[in-house]
Design a protein around this motif. Sequence first.
Motif, PDB file in Angstrom:
ATOM      1  N   ALA A 156      -9.851   7.247 120.797  1.00 39.51           N
ATOM      2  CA  ALA A 156     -10.160   8.522 120.150  1.00 39.51           C
ATOM      3  C   ALA A 156      -9.681   8.523 118.703  1.00 39.51           C
ATOM      4  O   ALA A 156     -10.381   8.999 117.798  1.00 39.51           O
ATOM      5  N   VAL A 157      -8.492   8.007 118.454  1.00 42.77           N
ATOM      6  CA  VAL A 157      -7.971   7.909 117.087  1.00 42.77           C
ATOM      7  C   VAL A 157      -8.871   7.035 116.223  1.00 42.77           C
ATOM      8  O   VAL A 157      -9.143   7.333 115.058  1.00 42.77           O
ATOM      9  N   ASN A 158      -9.376   5.958 116.811  1.00 40.48           N
ATOM     10  CA  ASN A 158     -10.165   4.989 116.049  1.00 40.48           C
ATOM     11  C   ASN A 158     -11.579   5.456 115.736  1.00 40.48           C
ATOM     12  O   ASN A 158     -12.245   4.863 114.880  1.00 40.48           O
ATOM     13  N   LEU A 159     -12.058   6.496 116.407  1.00 39.04           N
ATOM     14  CA  LEU A 159     -13.390   7.011 116.115  1.00 39.04           C
ATOM     15  C   LEU A 159     -13.531   7.325 114.625  1.00 39.04           C
ATOM     16  O   LEU A 159     -12.551   7.710 113.972  1.00 39.04           O
ATOM     17  N   PRO A 160     -14.726   7.195 114.075  1.00 36.45           N
ATOM     18  CA  PRO A 160     -14.899   7.573 112.663  1.00 36.45           C
ATOM     19  C   PRO A 160     -14.563   9.040 112.446  1.00 36.45           C
ATOM     20  O   PRO A 160     -14.899   9.891 113.273  1.00 36.45           O
ATOM     21  N   LEU A 187      -3.161  10.223 112.587  1.00 34.77           N
ATOM     22  CA  LEU A 187      -3.083  10.779 113.934  1.00 34.77           C
ATOM     23  C   LEU A 187      -2.007  10.093 114.768  1.00 34.77           C
ATOM     24  O   LEU A 187      -1.840   8.873 114.719  1.00 34.77           O
ATOM     25  N   SER A 188      -1.279  10.897 115.549  1.00 40.71           N
ATOM     26  CA  SER A 188      -0.314  10.403 116.527  1.00 40.71           C
ATOM     27  C   SER A 188      -0.572  11.155 117.823  1.00 40.71           C
ATOM     28  O   SER A 188      -0.669  12.388 117.814  1.00 40.71           O
ATOM     29  N   MET A 189      -0.666  10.420 118.933  1.00 43.50           N
ATOM     30  CA  MET A 189      -1.015  11.029 120.217  1.00 43.50           C
ATOM     31  C   MET A 189      -0.166  10.449 121.343  1.00 43.50           C
ATOM     32  O   MET A 189       0.212   9.267 121.307  1.00 43.50           O
ATOM     33  N   ARG A 240       2.467   8.033 133.916  1.00 42.09           N
ATOM     34  CA  ARG A 240       2.465   7.054 132.827  1.00 42.09           C
ATOM     35  C   ARG A 240       2.153   7.733 131.486  1.00 42.09           C
ATOM     36  O   ARG A 240       1.335   8.632 131.425  1.00 42.09           O
ATOM     37  N   LEU A 241       2.815   7.271 130.450  1.00 44.11           N
ATOM     38  CA  LEU A 241       2.537   7.743 129.097  1.00 44.11           C
ATOM     39  C   LEU A 241       1.697   6.714 128.361  1.00 44.11           C
ATOM     40  O   LEU A 241       1.957   5.509 128.444  1.00 44.11           O
ATOM     41  N   GLU A 242       0.711   7.194 127.643  1.00 40.32           N
ATOM     42  CA  GLU A 242      -0.142   6.313 126.851  1.00 40.32           C
ATOM     43  C   GLU A 242      -0.228   6.867 125.436  1.00 40.32           C
ATOM     44  O   GLU A 242      -0.544   8.036 125.239  1.00 40.32           O
ATOM     45  N   GLY A 243       0.057   6.026 124.468  1.00 44.68           N
ATOM     46  CA  GLY A 243       0.082   6.469 123.087  1.00 44.68           C
ATOM     47  C   GLY A 243      -1.100   5.977 122.283  1.00 44.68           C
ATOM     48  O   GLY A 243      -1.757   4.993 122.628  1.00 44.68           O
ATOM     49  N   GLY A 244      -1.368   6.671 121.211  1.00 40.63           N
ATOM     50  CA  GLY A 244      -2.361   6.252 120.235  1.00 40.63           C
ATOM     51  C   GLY A 244      -1.824   6.539 118.849  1.00 40.63           C
ATOM     52  O   GLY A 244      -1.196   7.584 118.628  1.00 40.63           O
ATOM     53  N   VAL A 245      -2.043   5.626 117.898  1.00 40.51           N
ATOM     54  CA  VAL A 245      -1.519   5.788 116.550  1.00 40.51           C
ATOM     55  C   VAL A 245      -2.587   5.369 115.555  1.00 40.51           C
ATOM     56  O   VAL A 245      -3.393   4.480 115.819  1.00 40.51           O
ATOM     57  N   ASP A 246      -2.586   6.015 114.408  1.00 41.58           N
ATOM     58  CA  ASP A 246      -3.665   5.843 113.449  1.00 41.58           C
ATOM     59  C   ASP A 246      -3.508   4.549 112.652  1.00 41.58           C
ATOM     60  O   ASP A 246      -2.529   4.387 111.908  1.00 41.58           O
ATOM     61  N   PRO A 247      -4.467   3.628 112.761  1.00 37.38           N
ATOM     62  CA  PRO A 247      -4.386   2.398 111.963  1.00 37.38           C
ATOM     63  C   PRO A 247      -4.628   2.626 110.485  1.00 37.38           C
ATOM     64  O   PRO A 247      -4.461   1.711 109.681  1.00 37.38           O
ATOM     65  N   ARG A 248      -5.007   3.859 110.102  1.00 34.03           N
ATOM     66  CA  ARG A 248      -5.232   4.155 108.692  1.00 34.03           C
ATOM     67  C   ARG A 248      -3.918   4.324 107.940  1.00 34.03           C
ATOM     68  O   ARG A 248      -3.919   4.393 106.703  1.00 34.03           O
ATOM     69  N   ARG A 249      -2.816   4.453 108.667  1.00 36.57           N
ATOM     70  CA  ARG A 249      -1.488   4.530 108.045  1.00 36.57           C
ATOM     71  C   ARG A 249      -0.610   3.406 108.603  1.00 36.57           C
ATOM     72  O   ARG A 249      -1.122   2.414 109.120  1.00 36.57           O
ATOM     73  N   GLU A 250       0.696   3.573 108.541  1.00 34.46           N
ATOM     74  CA  GLU A 250       1.639   2.524 108.931  1.00 34.46           C
ATOM     75  C   GLU A 250       2.283   2.810 110.279  1.00 34.46           C
ATOM     76  O   GLU A 250       3.367   2.319 110.579  1.00 34.46           O
ATOM     77  N   THR A 257      -7.852  16.468 114.244  1.00 33.53           N
ATOM     78  CA  THR A 257      -7.243  16.860 115.513  1.00 33.53           C
ATOM     79  C   THR A 257      -8.314  17.132 116.565  1.00 33.53           C
ATOM     80  O   THR A 257      -8.206  16.697 117.720  1.00 33.53           O
ATOM     81  N   LEU A 258      -9.349  17.849 116.157  1.00 34.34           N
ATOM     82  CA  LEU A 258     -10.450  18.165 117.075  1.00 34.34           C
ATOM     83  C   LEU A 258     -11.093  16.894 117.616  1.00 34.34           C
ATOM     84  O   LEU A 258     -11.434  16.805 118.807  1.00 34.34           O
ATOM     85  N   LYS A 259     -11.252  15.886 116.765  1.00 32.64           N
ATOM     86  CA  LYS A 259     -11.862  14.623 117.184  1.00 32.64           C
ATOM     87  C   LYS A 259     -11.099  13.995 118.344  1.00 32.64           C
ATOM     88  O   LYS A 259     -11.702  13.494 119.304  1.00 32.64           O
ATOM     89  N   THR A 260      -9.774  13.994 118.271  1.00 30.46           N
ATOM     90  CA  THR A 260      -8.997  13.352 119.335  1.00 30.46           C
ATOM     91  C   THR A 260      -9.101  14.129 120.646  1.00 30.46           C
ATOM     92  O   THR A 260      -9.134  13.531 121.722  1.00 30.46           O
ATOM     93  N   LEU A 261      -9.148  15.453 120.561  1.00 28.38           N
ATOM     94  CA  LEU A 261      -9.249  16.264 121.767  1.00 28.38           C
ATOM     95  C   LEU A 261     -10.585  16.049 122.462  1.00 28.38           C
ATOM     96  O   LEU A 261     -10.660  15.835 123.677  1.00 28.38           O
TER      97      LEU A 261
END
Length: 592
Positions: free
Chosen positions: A510-514, A555-557, A565-575, A493-497
């Motif tokens: 941000a989600v894609n960061l290691p 992660l879901s953002m 405008r809304l902009e989303g981010g979703v974790d490619p490590r899951r589905e 969570t901290l990483k995305t913030l």
Amino acid sequence: MTSTLKSLRHLLLLTPLATACAPGPDVEASLPAAAVTHTTAMVVTANPIATSVGEEILSAGGTAVDAAIAIEAALSLVEPQSSGLGGGGFMVYYHAADQTLEVYDGRETAPSGAHSDMFLQEDGTVYGYLEAKNSGLSIGVPGMVSMLSMAHADRGHLPWGDLLQPAKKLAVEGFAVSPRLRSYFDKYGKRLVSTTVEQGPLDAYNYFFDDSGTLRDRIVNTDYADTLDLIANDPRDFYRGALAQSIVDAASQLPRAGSLSMQDLAQYSARKHDAICMDYRELTLCGPPPPSSWVAVGMALGMLEATDFPTADEMTNWAMFTEAQRLAYADRDHYVADDTVVEVPMAGLLNRDYLAQRAALINQPAIEKIFHGDPWAFEPQRTASLYGQDTTIDYAGTTHFVVVDQWGNAVSMTATVESIFGSTRMAGGMFLNNELTDFAKQPRDAEGVLVANHPAPGKRPRSSMSPTIVLNSDGSFRMATGSPGGNSIIAYTLKTLVGVIDWGLTPQEAVNLPNVVARGDTVRVESARASAEMLDAMREFGFTIKESAGENSGLSMILKHDDGRLEGGVDPRREGTIATIPVRNAAQQAMF
């Protein structure tokens, strides 16, 4: 773009984002698992079926809370390894009309028969992890239904029973076993569930495997449909009557029977709190109070703000980010527990002078040995409760999702059954949690002092769940984020913030960061997403690095831009997938 941000972006993987796993034939594909920008309502979850269900509810005129209820009812069915109605969670809700925040706490409670030594065997040794997990001892009173019904009473719009119908349809008609669910059995075989009665009840085995011992491709769950019918009429029937008795019976089965009783269920009630918040970079970041560990997220940010973070050098940024984590985790591990049972020095933990004192430890080389600080010295009452050193590990059977509705209301919700399939015991078509293993199984430290997070009757175990909502300086909604991942939730969570606020990344970037998880003296780095230069630089800084082949973040953002405008981010490590929902009309926007 500055050179720092360019360098950070180069740390991202060059491979394409993972696309959404194709939904089963029951559900239309909504949108691929990639960043989406639009002026609409939005849903982001870790499962395509759940995203589609949330989209359906918002399209029908439901609120963010309505969508959350329907999403979790569906996740209980299609993502049983992570969460469900047999578990609990935390919901942070933003109400746009009056710019208020509310926290709904559905954390499970220990039964009245719980005691500090409940995970110790007769010879004083601690039960092994699987022995403790796959047992009746580990089952707490499920809090999810009480929490969702409380939130619905406050902020729902569509009828409660209607919100359970998409999940009921899936249960009756059946759903395809997703690739991620199947992957657990591909990796671990049948070891995840009891295969003989000597190991424990065979509920999970019979649910997932057919008579020939083959994993089912498609699952029908009429017992769960009956449960949804029961609570659609009155959610209180989850905690009384025949369903409650079946939950008690499951917990009471040998081996390692628990003490959960009908009275324990009847006495349970979710709680509603004010959020705890931390000002950061002209924004206000908020999450749940204990037993959630969100305070560690706020502490790490406070430490970073007390330094010259971010700097012009991205590797120094990663090092400072890592050290702030280590310091925050040390305090969280020692002090955070259910604050209705033990004293938690919340004022001290978030005190700016205390955080500056802790941040002063951040320097090169890396701190050799991390210890907790003394936040009691910064408490107004100045009286300290002394606790033993805690080494509790909470595991990653968790999910997270975010919703923004057409009226601008937002939900950030993290839900769990604790570990994969919880206790593996079932009742009413649901997997029952093993949440009580989030207590310290070894309740005393080497000196014999009780740790803050020891088991006790009616106590809620400490949780790493940290659903977060970010507000602008005028109180308007800015962002919602959060993740599953056990103890690592705080780091994810901290990483995305930091990624969005400090490094200027998009939610997806941000989600894609290691993932970098720094709890204790070893720093775990997701090597598949980190560059060799990053790993070398962190070792040179002085960190003991453990390269991780994979991480369990989900992660879901959702970020709201200044123009709406809304902009989303979703974790490619899951589905996960993102869905956008067109705003219906201006008149409806004024309703809620």
